[in-house]
Design a protein around this motif. Sequence first.
Motif, PDB file in Angstrom:
ATOM      1  N   ARG A  73       0.819  -1.216   0.000  1.00  0.00           N
ATOM      2  CA  ARG A  73       0.000   0.000   0.000  1.00  0.00           C
ATOM      3  C   ARG A  73       0.851   1.263   0.000  1.00  0.00           C
ATOM      4  O   ARG A  73       0.549   2.217  -0.699  1.00  0.00           O
ATOM      5  N   ASN A  82       3.142   1.386  -3.275  1.00  0.00           N
ATOM      6  CA  ASN A  82       2.323   1.383  -4.484  1.00  0.00           C
ATOM      7  C   ASN A  82       2.981   0.587  -5.613  1.00  0.00           C
ATOM      8  O   ASN A  82       2.826   0.898  -6.776  1.00  0.00           O
ATOM      9  N   GLU A  83       3.750  -0.418  -5.220  1.00  0.00           N
ATOM     10  CA  GLU A  83       4.382  -1.321  -6.183  1.00  0.00           C
ATOM     11  C   GLU A  83       3.989  -2.753  -5.832  1.00  0.00           C
ATOM     12  O   GLU A  83       3.821  -3.075  -4.658  1.00  0.00           O
ATOM     13  N   THR A 124      -0.802  -6.697  -4.899  1.00  0.00           N
ATOM     14  CA  THR A 124      -0.898  -5.515  -5.755  1.00  0.00           C
ATOM     15  C   THR A 124      -1.920  -4.567  -5.142  1.00  0.00           C
ATOM     16  O   THR A 124      -3.103  -4.908  -5.024  1.00  0.00           O
ATOM     17  N   ALA A 125      -1.446  -3.385  -4.741  1.00  0.00           N
ATOM     18  CA  ALA A 125      -2.339  -2.379  -4.160  1.00  0.00           C
ATOM     19  C   ALA A 125      -3.158  -1.747  -5.276  1.00  0.00           C
ATOM     20  O   ALA A 125      -2.670  -1.544  -6.395  1.00  0.00           O
ATOM     21  N   GLU A 126      -4.400  -1.441  -4.958  1.00  0.00           N
ATOM     22  CA  GLU A 126      -5.287  -0.802  -5.912  1.00  0.00           C
ATOM     23  C   GLU A 126      -5.539   0.638  -5.452  1.00  0.00           C
ATOM     24  O   GLU A 126      -5.342   0.958  -4.274  1.00  0.00           O
ATOM     25  N   PRO A 127      -5.939   1.522  -6.370  1.00  0.00           N
ATOM     26  CA  PRO A 127      -6.073   2.946  -6.016  1.00  0.00           C
ATOM     27  C   PRO A 127      -6.967   3.234  -4.807  1.00  0.00           C
ATOM     28  O   PRO A 127      -6.713   4.184  -4.073  1.00  0.00           O
TER      29      PRO A 127
END
Length: 181
Positions: A65, A68-69, A91-94
Amino acid sequence: GTRDIFYRVSPRDVVVEVGGPWDTFALENSGDDAIAANILGTSLWSNISGDTAKMFTQSALDYARVSNEPVELDYFCDSPTEIRHARMKLTAEPDGSVLLEHRFLSATPGSRRRNAARGRRWTPPLKRCILCKHVQVDGEWVPADSLAQGQDKNLFHTYCNDCRQKSQILSGLSSSAHPGS
């Protein structure tokens, strides 16, 4: 055979989606309580046992988070009859949700507990940092690629001193980004 599975957690770490052969995997591993119908809408943390596994997952979620990678981490997910090596990709999402994908890399018959019970020589695991992936050898944290082939099979995931400090900073950022969580 074991196939890839995935799940998605909300910004507050609630399991909101599962996929791949989730239910098949749960049932094959005596996880009747872990079928999708029983875990969707529940806290991720109520579905992970053991402080080490929770710390490992929490650190990986926080890192994904904040950085952001995508984060990829290898781990073992043993069953009573198999030693299974797996890779988790986060995988962090927006919106702060995180997709966690699990790919099973290998499975060999056996059990670490059973091998220990038979009196086979047990060697303590090497410490591997869950963030930078360095390993501790003779008190020094060194890149994992400096190990001899096969020496990286028995690992205990923890933090090196530098990443422990970074993780404490990230935890402070994560707490301030998610007040009340």
